[in-house]
Design a protein around this motif. Structure first.
Motif, PDB file in Angstrom:
ATOM      1  N   ALA A  25       3.966  -1.463 -21.138  1.00 25.56           N
ATOM      2  CA  ALA A  25       4.491  -0.260 -21.794  1.00 25.56           C
ATOM      3  C   ALA A  25       5.045   0.721 -20.628  1.00 25.56           C
ATOM      4  N   ILE A  26       4.247   0.998 -19.458  1.00 29.95           N
ATOM      5  CA  ILE A  26       4.889   1.721 -18.641  1.00 29.95           C
ATOM      6  C   ILE A  26       6.107   1.239 -17.940  1.00 29.95           C
ATOM      7  N   ALA A  27       6.117  -0.129 -17.724  1.00 30.45           N
ATOM      8  CA  ALA A  27       7.460  -0.347 -17.232  1.00 30.45           C
ATOM      9  C   ALA A  27       8.594  -0.543 -18.297  1.00 30.45           C
ATOM     10  N   GLU A  28       8.585  -0.591 -19.557  1.00 25.93           N
ATOM     11  CA  GLU A  28       9.534  -0.583 -20.496  1.00 25.93           C
ATOM     12  C   GLU A  28       9.941   0.828 -20.399  1.00 25.93           C
ATOM     13  N   ALA A  29       9.134   1.846 -20.457  1.00 23.29           N
ATOM     14  CA  ALA A  29       9.540   3.092 -20.403  1.00 23.29           C
ATOM     15  C   ALA A  29      10.494   3.616 -19.248  1.00 23.29           C
ATOM     16  N   ARG A  85      20.576  -4.792  -2.339  1.00 26.02           N
ATOM     17  CA  ARG A  85      21.959  -5.183  -3.273  1.00 26.02           C
ATOM     18  C   ARG A  85      21.465  -6.440  -4.122  1.00 26.02           C
ATOM     19  N   VAL A  86      20.109  -6.591  -4.267  1.00 22.42           N
ATOM     20  CA  VAL A  86      19.506  -7.675  -5.033  1.00 22.42           C
ATOM     21  C   VAL A  86      18.189  -7.340  -5.644  1.00 22.42           C
ATOM     22  N   PRO A  87      17.818  -7.859  -6.960  1.00 25.55           N
ATOM     23  CA  PRO A  87      16.712  -7.335  -7.561  1.00 25.55           C
ATOM     24  C   PRO A  87      15.379  -7.518  -6.763  1.00 25.55           C
ATOM     25  N   LEU A  88      14.930  -6.401  -6.724  1.00 28.10           N
ATOM     26  CA  LEU A  88      13.463  -6.225  -6.009  1.00 28.10           C
ATOM     27  C   LEU A  88      12.430  -6.520  -6.780  1.00 28.10           C
ATOM     28  N   ALA A  89      11.351  -7.471  -6.558  1.00 25.12           N
ATOM     29  CA  ALA A  89      10.373  -7.787  -7.677  1.00 25.12           C
ATOM     30  C   ALA A  89       9.168  -7.435  -6.822  1.00 25.12           C
ATOM     31  N   THR A  90       7.891  -7.022  -7.346  1.00 28.21           N
ATOM     32  CA  THR A  90       6.601  -7.040  -6.890  1.00 28.21           C
ATOM     33  C   THR A  90       5.600  -6.546  -7.910  1.00 28.21           C
ATOM     34  N   GLY A  91       4.467  -6.659  -7.490  1.00 26.40           N
ATOM     35  CA  GLY A  91       3.001  -6.147  -8.164  1.00 26.40           C
ATOM     36  C   GLY A  91       2.104  -7.119  -8.352  1.00 26.40           C
ATOM     37  N   GLU A  92       1.964  -8.185  -7.681  1.00 27.01           N
ATOM     38  CA  GLU A  92       0.783  -9.127  -7.574  1.00 27.01           C
ATOM     39  C   GLU A  92      -0.306  -8.624  -6.819  1.00 27.01           C
ATOM     40  N   SER A  93       0.056  -7.641  -6.241  1.00 29.27           N
ATOM     41  CA  SER A  93      -1.190  -7.151  -5.178  1.00 29.27           C
ATOM     42  C   SER A  93      -1.498  -5.788  -5.627  1.00 29.27           C
ATOM     43  N   LEU A  94      -1.044  -5.285  -6.899  1.00 29.59           N
ATOM     44  CA  LEU A  94      -1.645  -4.184  -7.416  1.00 29.59           C
ATOM     45  C   LEU A  94      -2.394  -4.597  -8.637  1.00 29.59           C
ATOM     46  N   TYR A  95      -3.361  -3.585  -8.836  1.00 26.81           N
ATOM     47  CA  TYR A  95      -4.404  -4.008  -9.833  1.00 26.81           C
ATOM     48  C   TYR A  95      -4.859  -2.977 -10.831  1.00 26.81           C
ATOM     49  N   THR A  96      -4.124  -1.912 -10.719  1.00 26.33           N
ATOM     50  CA  THR A  96      -4.437  -0.818 -11.704  1.00 26.33           C
ATOM     51  C   THR A  96      -3.289  -0.218 -12.371  1.00 26.33           C
ATOM     52  N   GLU A 127       0.898  -1.339   0.063  1.00 27.48           N
ATOM     53  CA  GLU A 127       0.097  -0.034  -0.112  1.00 27.48           C
ATOM     54  C   GLU A 127       0.540   1.346  -0.022  1.00 27.48           C
ATOM     55  N   TYR A 128       2.015   1.203   0.911  1.00 26.01           N
ATOM     56  CA  TYR A 128       2.641   2.472   0.899  1.00 26.01           C
ATOM     57  C   TYR A 128       4.088   2.551  -0.062  1.00 26.01           C
ATOM     58  N   ILE A 129       3.614   3.144  -1.352  1.00 24.92           N
ATOM     59  CA  ILE A 129       4.579   3.264  -2.411  1.00 24.92           C
ATOM     60  C   ILE A 129       6.064   3.806  -1.866  1.00 24.92           C
ATOM     61  N   PRO A 130       6.242   4.895  -1.229  1.00 24.75           N
ATOM     62  CA  PRO A 130       7.409   5.464  -1.021  1.00 24.75           C
ATOM     63  C   PRO A 130       8.257   4.369  -0.070  1.00 24.75           C
ATOM     64  N   ALA A 131       7.727   3.481   0.781  1.00 25.60           N
ATOM     65  CA  ALA A 131       8.667   2.414   1.358  1.00 25.60           C
ATOM     66  C   ALA A 131       9.342   1.525   0.296  1.00 25.60           C
ATOM     67  N   TRP A 132       8.649   1.519  -0.898  1.00 27.74           N
ATOM     68  CA  TRP A 132       9.252   0.475  -2.062  1.00 27.74           C
ATOM     69  C   TRP A 132      10.475   1.228  -2.617  1.00 27.74           C
ATOM     70  N   GLY A 133      10.536   2.366  -2.637  1.00 28.42           N
ATOM     71  CA  GLY A 133      11.677   3.241  -3.139  1.00 28.42           C
ATOM     72  C   GLY A 133      12.620   3.291  -2.116  1.00 28.42           C
ATOM     73  N   GLN A 193      -2.510   2.658 -12.922  1.00 29.82           N
ATOM     74  CA  GLN A 193      -2.029   4.049 -12.120  1.00 29.82           C
ATOM     75  C   GLN A 193      -1.112   3.506 -10.880  1.00 29.82           C
ATOM     76  N   GLU A 194      -1.429   2.382 -10.256  1.00 28.48           N
ATOM     77  CA  GLU A 194      -0.512   1.677  -9.332  1.00 28.48           C
ATOM     78  C   GLU A 194       0.674   1.583  -9.655  1.00 28.48           C
ATOM     79  N   PHE A 195       0.777   0.881 -10.875  1.00 32.21           N
ATOM     80  CA  PHE A 195       2.132   0.451 -11.449  1.00 32.21           C
ATOM     81  C   PHE A 195       2.942   1.689 -11.793  1.00 32.21           C
ATOM     82  N   LEU A 196       2.202   2.703 -12.558  1.00 32.68           N
ATOM     83  CA  LEU A 196       2.956   4.062 -12.610  1.00 32.68           C
ATOM     84  C   LEU A 196       3.594   4.495 -11.392  1.00 32.68           C
ATOM     85  N   ALA A 197       2.676   4.683 -10.382  1.00 34.16           N
ATOM     86  CA  ALA A 197       3.246   5.186  -9.039  1.00 34.16           C
ATOM     87  C   ALA A 197       4.455   4.415  -8.498  1.00 34.16           C
TER      88      ALA A 197
END
Length: 382
Positions: free
Chosen positions: A280-284, A235-246, A222-228, A248-252
């Motif tokens: 497309a958003i991710a590729e950008a 120091r390892v690749p961070l993956a996420t997204g299964e709990s997001l569903y729009t 829920e709290y996007i700034p924490a992910w940043g 706009q959430e992926f853009l944020a």
């Protein structure tokens, strides 16, 4: 051609309930999909009936227009159940469009950019290394898997000192590496069980010496700034997204620099129509898409076509339960060969068949999420 009917079927995939959807046109062409297993699955039946009443008579060869209409048909955001129901309708229409035009769905998305789709095996726990080695060897021998996903937790996360969880993970992953071919890859799914960002960073530090494929969803979404913050310290690749569903959430998330890999679930985000936009958003943002997919054969089929046509696709999750279970209603699922799913250019739509005779019997199974309880009686995330 017009949308004429929508039918639902109560089935299961492994030990999880699954609602299947069939949409039929007035010309007799049918398309199929499965609905994401959020938990209150029986809520989908009246919801799908409600959505169908709004689109009956529309042109099934315009899945993007129908998808947009369904999103606009509600005054407020649809929510997770709403977008999952829209995804089911969307996928049935893409299947119809491919069949009506005589081409695979990926041809409708611009054509294939790859010849096959790499997959990893979702094992979903952290067995002892000897047991793990037997399981990975079997999956490699039968299907060619060279990538796997495990749990990072070797003990109950919620009733022990967290430092022990972290220390045991580091030792465990080192042992896993030592007893497997060095070119094989291992990812770890923390399943959003953590709540404090520093705990995610500590997990990553334990994994880093042995170079995981990625660390997945360590904290709540829920709290996007924490992910940043987490990504800047990991120091390892961070993956996420299964709990997001729009979209706009992926853009944020991506604007905040919150992921190295995004994992939208095509059956959650509103279907193929929305999945393409997220990619497309991710590729950008120079971020690959590695879809979340613990689902059944229809969801996997949709992901195969998405991956085939998506330039920034990474790797696809492949649940290893249902290919050994007897799913009689899908006699020809996509099964891995040499760790990949092969495209089926000679088959229109999703490229798989559904045996409707096998759907006559209601094969429903009840399932509810188990909420952990801490030693003091408080509940925790699971």
């Amino acid at each position: 051609m017009k949308i004429e009917s929508l039918e639902t079927f109560r089935q299961r995939v492994g030990d999880r309930p699954r609602v299947l959807v069939k949409i039929t046109t007035d010309s007799g062409v049918s398309g199929w999909s499965e609905v994401y297993n959020h938990g209150p699955d029986l809520a989908y039946l009246p919801l799908l009936d409600h959505l169908f009443d709004q689109i009956k008579g529309m042109d099934p060869l315009r899945p993007t227009a129908v998808n947009q209409f369904l999103h606009q048909s509600a005054r407020f955001p649809q929510g997770a159940l709403g977008t999952a129901a829209i995804a089911a309708i969307d996928h049935a229409l893409w299947d119809i469009a491919g069949k009506a035009l005589g081409v695979p769905v990926y041809q409708l998305l611009g054509g294939a950019v790859r010849d096959r789709v790499r997959v990893y095996a979702g094992l979903y726990n952290a067995p002892d290394v000897a047991e793990l080695r037997d399981r990975t060897a079997d999956l490699h021998e039968r299907f060619g898997f060279t990538a796997f996903k495990l749990s990072p937790y070797r003990r109950n996360l919620h009733n022990t000192r967290y430092g022990l969880v972290v220390r045991e993970l580091g030792d465990y992953f080192g042992d896993v590496r030592q007893h497997h071919p060095e070119e094989w890859e291992f990812a770890f799914d923390a399943h959003a069980c953590l709540w404090e960002p520093h705990q995610a960073v500590e997990l990553g530090a334990a994994l880093a010496p042995n170079q995981p494929l990625f660390l997945e969803e360590p904290i709540r979404p829920e709290y996007i700034p924490a992910w940043g913050r987490i990504r800047s310290d990991l120091r390892v690749p961070l993956a996420t997204g299964e709990s997001l569903y729009t979209t706009q959430e992926f853009l944020a998330l991506l604007t905040a620099g919150g992921a190295d890999i995004v994992q939208p679930d095509i059956c959650v985000v509103g279907g193929m129509t929305q999945m393409v936009k997220i990619a497309a958003i991710a590729e950008a943002h120079y971020v690959p898409v590695s879809p979340h997919n613990p689902m059944g054969p229809l969801a996997t089929a949709a992901n195969v076509h998405f991956a085939a046509a998506t330039t920034n696709f990474g790797i696809l999750e492949y649940g290893t339960g249902y290919q050994v279970d007897d799913i009689s209603w899908c006699p020809d699922p996509y099964l891995p060969v040499d760790g990949h799913l092969e495209l089926r250019p000679d088959r229109p739509g999703w490229g798989i068949e559904i045996d409707e005779d096998a759907l006559v019997a209601d094969d429903w199974v009840s399932w509810n999420r188990r909420v952990p309880v801490r030693p003091d009686g408080a509940t925790a995330w699971m």
